[in-house]
Design a protein around this motif. Structure first.
Motif, short mmCIF file in Angstrom:
data_model
loop_
_atom_site.label_atom_id
_atom_site.label_comp_id
_atom_site.label_asym_id
_atom_site.label_seq_id
_atom_site.Cartn_x
_atom_site.Cartn_y
_atom_site.Cartn_z
N CYS A 265 48.22 -18.55 56.73
CA CYS A 265 46.74 -18.98 56.56
C CYS A 265 46.60 -20.53 56.26
O CYS A 265 45.68 -21.12 56.84
N LYS B 263 44.28 -13.35 53.51
CA LYS B 263 44.66 -14.03 52.36
C LYS B 263 44.06 -15.56 52.30
O LYS B 263 44.01 -16.03 53.44
N LEU C 262 47.52 -20.82 50.80
CA LEU C 262 48.19 -21.01 49.43
C LEU C 262 48.01 -22.65 49.13
O LEU C 262 48.21 -23.58 49.61
N THR D 164 39.00 -23.02 48.88
CA THR D 164 39.80 -21.76 48.57
C THR D 164 40.23 -21.70 47.32
O THR D 164 40.73 -20.63 46.74
N SER E 24 49.58 -15.70 53.28
CA SER E 24 49.03 -16.74 52.64
C SER E 24 49.71 -18.15 53.16
O SER E 24 48.62 -19.22 53.37
N SER F 221 55.01 -13.60 53.23
CA SER F 221 54.82 -14.42 53.85
C SER F 221 55.34 -14.22 55.58
O SER F 221 54.63 -14.50 56.67
N ALA G 270 41.98 -18.37 45.19
CA ALA G 270 43.43 -18.35 45.26
C ALA G 270 44.04 -19.07 43.92
O ALA G 270 45.36 -19.68 44.08
#
Length: 1507
Positions: free
Chosen positions: A963, A1007, A1010, A1036, A960, A118, A1040
């Motif tokens: 993001c 990425k 999350l 996503t 992630s 991260s 993911a």
């Protein structure tokens, strides 16, 4: 949960960075360099084509003191079957470096753990004072979660890692100083858990038997690999070995016992290597330790201390390639070889297999040797040389080498200027070994340069043109024009020229003026040449009054002002708004600056005039401290100045003179805190005397008297200082001890653990915000360039107080930090941006939320028109003023959102979108500022990317968490903008689409956000945030899905699309495939679920993982959020994407999901209840089965405990929040009831007798029953009798309490039943209720009649077979379940009842007068109908298994139908299910007169019949 996005604004010049420590992470290839200013640079090593490239990605800001050492750790709890391979930095059997992190330690005792995935700081903590100052960090070989930290009790510790970073100046002096010690040096070695940064073991604490600590390493025992020892060495080569306990995590902080056990087994080598001078570096290769001196190095066996070899390189290093006679060796280390693997020869304890050893000098020249020790023979051969680095003759240089995989990195720090302050710039060269033929045809090894890396200089800007303005005093100020300064690229070949041309623009101090403002007002830069630059954000350009806001847009440029007067570097800055007035002056807001020229200058920030120059110091002024918000007069218009002369001065801005002097400090007070409430000042000084153990001194001064109140030394000074800071922070509006707008970095402030506010403190805080000493003028808020006179004309005096109170009471949506000079970080809080003012306009309906009651009431008072001064008593004028005021505030909010979007948006990625945002949404790209991205970490730490699109994109590809947070912020703000301007809806939609889909399509290696972080915002207070989080989740999810949950199909799709092709996933994918392949051929396969026991165990481990993860610290969550978010993610994927997750996931997650619902978690229980309700039919019903009634009972128990009479005393602290109760009652309970109707009816019937009559459970049961009737009437039809009985029981006259509470809801439920089911009828006077059997055998169908006065059954009507034909239908209907009564209706006079049966097409009529009802009221013998009418089939009627006429049975077709039914329907349950599916509830019986009956279906008339 808090979603905070960071935008970083860099100054024109690059930051100074002298490397003092290095660390590498092998996979992915990453280099970390720690600097002397506390900054850490994160470098990525990537391969572009054939040559590798190393470039800086981000600056890690978590320290304010020099970095002592860096290390790689794994701050996780290893699962079973997981083992760490320390040699390759890979977690064996799992994802490579998924748990890898960087641990950093500075000389001030602060530790930080930085996540590689991260990029942010997971945890930041300070070591206790008794440990000392950290100097070295080493990871335990057997368990990389724990790190060993060596600390000393002197301040001028050597800032080196294994001697790799060193300086030639002052080296000899330290040797002589060490020999003069009267006392042995004190040292502490502790083992720290990198997950919590808590000390778990004290290895050593006391006086060393050798000299001052120079080197430390953790080595494993040759016989027992799990046994470790700490090797400590001094500058003379003397060693001290101390064993470490086997399991450090099993012991606490009890240092005494551990010290005794270690002391008994301690080994000391007292005989040093004095003949070689001072040891500059020490390296260990398993059982061999190497002492590197300036002209030679000595190899010894670590176990016995026997010297095995020596290398002399005086001629090669000093004279051959040295640039001057002062060249000497400063470092050396062993190199790993991919072919040889481990360097140790395990066949013998006293042997060393062939390995490489590199030494380098202070000019960057290096030699690589091949050394070995076999059969008591030491061999050494010089393999190749690395030439010296090119640098200016006058430049200072700091060099070190480090190995990263198969590359060798040379890290040089260049310093151009000899005078203070020193400016350093790092330069990294990548070398790779290769073999080639020499002139004699013999193979030789050489290192060739593959690439270089340094700070990018293409964002360095030229100085802005400006003109001078004479001030009223003897000083000068300078005001620039509004011309933009265009960045100019500078070639990196001539570093010296680059430095010389930009020295004047090097920032020495900076701050952001933003205290208690809606948005940052300005950035102030102080330069080394003495200039001061104020860059103001023209954010509210065009808003001058309430009524003139028709064209609101952001200013296209940032205005700049320059202040001239200082002759030395500007070292500190502060901005203060006056509470009182200065004698003879009219300034309102001042700028205070301290400089290297020992002066303090006070400027008028609005007019740019110099007010006065103060000379209270005789040394450079390093700090300006402003008064806290609650400081009383006259001290609230004063400031503290802290100088290098060890004096602290208190000066007044009203009198413009020094009021107090606090002298006598033994050294410079590096940390000064002002407690305005109690009237004290705390000054913490660091004593640099090496002979004094108690190096730190605390002075506490009384502000009013100027007297010294307390004096503390040693560790007690730190404890007292921490307590002092906690008291200050409790009374602070900002939540920190930092007061107002100053250039003091938050990183230099004490770390306060677990701070919380009470409700009273929050309420008092809101009141105190309105004090004038912290409130900016309306001119600065509205438009900085507008004069006071113009503002007074634009805003009426009647509306100004209310407007000010609203602006002052608003929580700052954008917080600003300056971690290092020249770097400004803007922290955008999504929650505050969504509700900057709306919370103040809420009504009292939200009074159930006790936490915000007082704040909302205050907001309502402020927004109320009655609080506006009305001089003429014109109520209409006051209302119009209020409307204009609200419109003006709305315009401010709109500009705030545009400002946020302008600085957070990723420009230059989609040009069409950029143009659309500029044209439709009126955004202004920050062209005149160097803007980058960032991420907020623990305790104020920051991760700030370097400027440039490629660098920012690299951060998107690495994190992630970043993001998810940035995408969530941008999509939420885009949706919020639609509510302000519908004309920008197209641009807002395009912006939301860019961050949900288009960006990932344009850059597939970015990425995915999350999922665990997104679900934590599904219950956010803002509807826009909730919608954005769910939209991002669905967009996503396919990319993911967590690896333990991902099916093979999803893995194949991800590999084909390359959307989930990150390095972290490849290794685990292979392991999962291998495990699945093995499991398919074993008896461990779960056939019912299609997954092996190994995969099931992995899913369980993932669901139950409770360790704090990176994203939790990003959003400010707790450790419990890890497991709960995993459950939510797994449940959502099992419902919405069952084909992409492993089979059987629903069965594994359903019970944790139910537990989460019943746990009544404020963050996740509502979401869990919604998921449980949404997937009840598709996923959970088959998993729960018979547990549904128990779950319904548990929900009723929760309602009874919270809302029942027994909960009245605890109403002020409800166990179940209101939102969760609404979700349980309105969403989950109806879903459970429809999933198991008989179980639900059984539970609610039992609640009548098991709960109190006035319990809210009965109302909830009726409400749920209404929802079931509306949502699933067919499934409820076969239990219609139970439903009616329950409703009537709630209206039982004998239970007056229940009847009074439930009567209205019961009648509503009864009406809903009558509306939905045509076989339930009420007469016109509401005195009789008839309920017919919906489904049953034809020979036993009945109709029950109830008295609505007594709520009891009074009659049973026989609706079985037609009279006269019992035997004819016996075989056809006695054993077959079919529809019995399709519709009922009372006659208009209430004396008769008519029933229609679709099965058989019959209408029955009972003519029963009032006498009959009275006579037969207590007789339940079924009454036969008085008339039977056969209904002819209508057009379109088709008989089937559930619709067969009597005439078809008479003609013999019934047996054929029954035979077909027996063949097609195999069981009674299937027959009943088909019957319910085909049940028609659209029949209606209406009366056209006294004897005329109309039969209709779906509103179409089927026939008219006369009775």
């Amino acid at each position: 949960m808090k979603c905070r996005s960071v935008a970083c604004i860099w100054s024109g010049a690059h930051p100074s960075h002298r490397v003092t420590a290095t660390a590498v992470l092998k996979q992915p290839p990453t280099l970390y360099t720690g600097g002397s200013d506390g900054s850490i640079i994160w470098w990525n090593l990537s391969s572009t084509g054939s040559n590798p490239e190393i470039k800086p990605i981000a600056m890690l800001c978590g320290h304010a003191a020099p970095i002592a050492d860096l290390g790689i750790c794994y701050p996780v709890v290893l699962s079973r079957n997981e083992k760490l391979d320390a040699s390759s930095n890979v977690l064996a059997g799992s994802t490579p470096d998924y748990y890898g992190a960087l641990i950093s330690a500075c000389t001030d005792g602060v530790l930080c753990v930085w996540s590689r995935s991260s990029g942010h700081c997971r945890r930041r903590r300070k070591l206790p004072p008794w440990v000392g100052s950290p100097s070295m960090v080493r990871t335990l070989p057997s368990n990389a979660r724990y790190v060993c930290i060596g600390c000393s009790f002197v301040d001028n510790v050597q800032l080196s890692e294994c001697g790799s970073v060193d300086s030639s100046e002052g080296a000899e002096g330290s040797v002589y100083g060490e020999s003069q010690h009267r006392k042995p040096p004190k040292c502490a070695v502790v083992v720290v858990d990198s997950y919590t940064l808590m000390i778990v073991q004290t290895v050593f604490h006391g006086n060393l038997s050798i000299g001052s600590l120079k080197f430390m390493a953790v080595v494993s025992s040759i016989e027992h690999k799990e046994k470790h020892s700490v090797v400590m060495a001094d500058s003379f080569g003397r060693l001290q070995l101390i064993p470490i306990l086997k399991d450090p995590h099993q012991h606490g902080d009890d240092a005494t016992g551990l010290h005794k056990s270690s002391q008994s087994e301690m080994t000391v080598w007292a005989d040093g290597l004095s003949e070689g001078g001072q040891v500059v570096s020490i390296a260990i290769c398993e059982n061999v330790i190497t002492f590197v001196f300036k002209k030679h190095c000595i190899f010894r066996l670590l176990a016995t201390g026997t010297t095995i070899g020596e290398i002399s390189f005086a001629d090669k290093i000093v004279y051959l390639n040295g640039r001057s006679t002062h060249s000497h060796v400063i470092g050396g280390t062993f190199l790993e070889s991919e072919e040889s693997g481990r360097k140790l020869n395990t066949d013998g304890f006293d042997e060393l297999s062939t390995t490489s050893f590199i030494v380098w000098n202070n000019d960057g020249y290096a030699i690589v040797y091949c050394v070995s020790f076999l059969n008591n023979i030491f061999k050494c051969e010089a393999l190749c040389e690395i030439p010296t680095t090119s640098h200016h003759d006058d430049a200072r240089l700091s060099v070190c080498f480090i190995q990263l995989n198969r590359y060798l990195l040379r890290i040089c720090s260049h310093c151009i200027y000899a005078e203070e302050p020193l400016l350093w710039k790092p330069h990294i060269t990548i070398y790779s070994p290769h073999t080639e033929d020499d002139d004699h045809g013999k193979l030789c090894c050489k290192f060739r340069i593959l690439g270089e890396g340094s700070f990018s200089v293409d964002w360095i800007e030229k100085p802005t043109s400006h003109h001078k303005i004479e001030g009223p005093s003897d000083g000068k100020s300078e005001l620039s024009s509004l011309e933009s300064s265009v960045p100019s690229p500078i070639s990196g070949n001539n570093i010296h020229a680059c430095y010389q041309s930009n020295k004047a623009r090097i920032v020495s101090s900076s701050m952001v003026i933003s205290e208690n403002l809606l948005a940052p007002y300005a950035i102030v830069y102080g330069f080394f040449n003495g200039e001061i630059e104020v860059v103001r954000f023209d954010m509210f350009h065009g808003i001058t009054s309430h009524g003139n806001n028709s064209h609101n847009e952001l200013g296209s440029h940032a205005s700049r002002r320059y202040f001239l007067g200082h002759t030395g570097a500007v070292l500190c800055l502060a901005a203060h708004r006056m509470v009182g007035t200065a004698k003879g002056w009219s300034f309102n807001q001042v700028l205070i600056s301290g400089s290297m020229d020992c002066t303090v200058r006070i400027w008028d920030l609005e007019t740019s005039n110099l007010i006065t120059v103060m000379h209270q110091h005789v040394a450079p002024v390093h700090q300006i401290i402003l008064p806290p918000s609650r400081t009383d007069r006259p001290w609230n218009d004063c400031f503290l100045s802290v100088g290098k002369d060890s004096c602290v001065a208190l000066a007044s801005l009203e009198t413009l003179r020094v009021e107090r002097m606090f002298p006598g400090h033994p050294s410079y007070p590096a940390k000064v805190v002002w407690d305005g409430v109690r009237g004290y000042i705390a000054c913490l000084c660091r004593n640099h005397l090496r002979t004094c153990d108690a190096s730190d001194v605390l002075y506490i001064w009384d502000v009013k008297t100027g007297a010294r109140e307390r004096f503390l030394r040693g560790t007690a000074s730190h404890s007292m200082f921490d307590q002092f800071c906690k008291g200050v922070s409790m009374n602070s509006l900002s939540g920190t001890i930092l007061n107002g707008n100053t250039s003091v970095s938050l990183l230099s402030l004490p770390i306060i653990e677990d701070r919380s506010f009470s409700h009273s403190n929050l309420n008092s805080t809101d009141k105190l915000v309105t004090s004038s000493n912290v409130v900016p003028s309306i001119a600065n808020i509205v438009e900085p360039n507008t004069s006071q006179a113009h503002i007074s004309k634009g805003i009426s005096a009647k509306s100004l107080p209310t407007t000010l109170s609203i602006l002052q009471s608003s929580k700052s949506s954008i917080k600003c930090y300056c971690p290092f000079p020249g770097i400004a970080a803007l922290n955008f809080d999504l929650g505050s941006l969504m509700f900057p003012h709306q919370k103040h306009g809420r009504t009292a309906n939200d009074s159930n939320k006790l936490d915000n009651t007082n704040v909302k009431e205050q907001g309502n008072d402020r927004l109320s028109p009655h609080h506006i001064n009305i001089e003429d008593g014109d109520v209409n004028e006051s209302m119009n003023t209020s409307i204009e005021e609200l419109e003006w505030i709305r315009s401010l909010e709109e500009c705030l959102l545009r400002f946020s979007l302008s600085y957070l948006h990723l420009w230059n990625v989609d040009c069409e979108l950029d143009n659309l945002l500029i044209a439709d949404m009126k955004l202004k790209r920050p062209e005149n500022l160097v803007v980058a991205s960032g991420l907020l970490g623990d305790k104020g730490s920051l991760t700030l990317t370097f400027p440039g699109l490629s660098t920012i994109l690299e951060f998107w590809k690495s994190s992630s968490e970043f993001c998810a947070m940035r995408s969530l912020t941008m999509v939420s703000l885009a949706q919020r903008m639609i509510s302000f301007s519908h004309s920008s809806s197209a641009a807002s939609s395009a912006l939301a689409a860019f961050y949900t889909r288009n960006f990932a399509e344009k850059y597939p290696d970015v990425k995915p956000p999350l999922l665990q972080l997104l679900v934590s915002f599904w219950q956010d207070e803002s509807e826009h945030v909730r919608m954005a989080a769910r939209s991002l989740f669905h967009c996503t999810a396919s990319r993911a899905i967590p690896l333990p949950l991902r099916s093979q199909k999803a893995t194949d799709q991800a590999d084909m699309s390359s959307l989930i092709g990150t390095r972290e996933n490849e290794h685990e994918n292979v392991n999962i495939e291998e495990t699945s392949a093995k499991g398919l051929h074993s008896d461990q396969l779960l056939e019912t679920q299609g997954i092996s026991r190994v995969e099931e165990s992995k899913i369980h481990d993932w669901l139950e993982y409770f360790e704090m993860q990176d994203w939790i610290s990003c959003v400010g969550g707790a450790s419990q959020d890890a497991m709960t978010s995993h459950i939510i993610v797994a449940a959502a994927l099992a419902i919405w994407y069952p084909s992409l997750v492993k089979p059987g996931l629903a069965m594994l997650v359903v019970h944790p999901l139910v537990k989460l619902v019943m746990a009544v978690n404020e963050k996740y229980s509502s979401t869990a209840a919604e998921l449980l309700a949404e997937g009840m039919d598709s996923a959970w019903k088959a998993c729960l089965g018979s547990e549904i009634p128990r779950l319904v009972g548990d929900i009723f128990f929760q309602i009874e405990c919270v809302s029942g009479p027994s909960a009245n005393l605890a109403a002020q602290n409800p166990v179940v929040p209101i939102a969760i109760q609404e979700t349980l009652v309105g969403v989950l309970l109806p879903s459970l009831a429809m999933a198991d109707i008989p179980g639900f009816l059984t539970v609610i019937e039992s609640q009548i007798w098991s709960t109190a009559s006035d319990s809210p459970v009965h109302l909830v049961s009726l409400t749920t029953l209404i929802r079931v009737v509306r949502g699933s009437p067919r499934n409820l039809a076969q239990y219609l009798d139970k439903v009616v009985n329950f409703i009537l029981q709630t209206m039982d006259p004998s239970n007056s309490v229940m009847r009074k509470m439930c009567f209205q809801s019961s009648m509503t439920a009864l009406k809903e039943v009558v509306r939905a089911f045509p076989m339930v009828a009420l007469n016109d006077t509401w005195t009789r209720l008839a309920v017919g059997d919906v489904i049953g055998e034809m020979n036993s169908a009945n109709i029950r009649v109830y008295d609505m006065q007594s709520m009891i059954k009074i009659k049973v009507l026989d609706a079985s077979g037609p009279p006269g034909l019992p035997t004819m239908l016996a075989t056809a209907s006695e054993t077959v379940v079919t529809t019995a009564i399709s519709a009922l209706s009372f006659s208009p006079d209430g004396e008769g009842l008519v029933a229609f049966s679709e099965h058989g097409l019959m209408i029955r009529w009972w003519s029963l007068g009032s006498v009959w009802w009275e006579k037969l009221s207590r007789n339940f013998v079924p009454v036969q109908c008085t008339k039977l009418i056969f209904v002819p089939p209508w057009e379109g009627f088709s008989p089937n298994s559930s619709r067969s006429s009597i005439m078809a049975c008479i003609m013999g077709n019934g047996r054929q139908v029954n035979s077909q039914e027996n063949n097609s329907i195999s069981s009674h349950a299937e027959s009943l299910k088909l019957l319910i599916h085909n049940l028609d509830l659209s029949y209606r019986l209406d009366w056209g007169g006294e004897r005329k009956l109309l039969l209709s279906r779906h509103g179409h008339e089927l026939g008219t019949f006369l009775l």
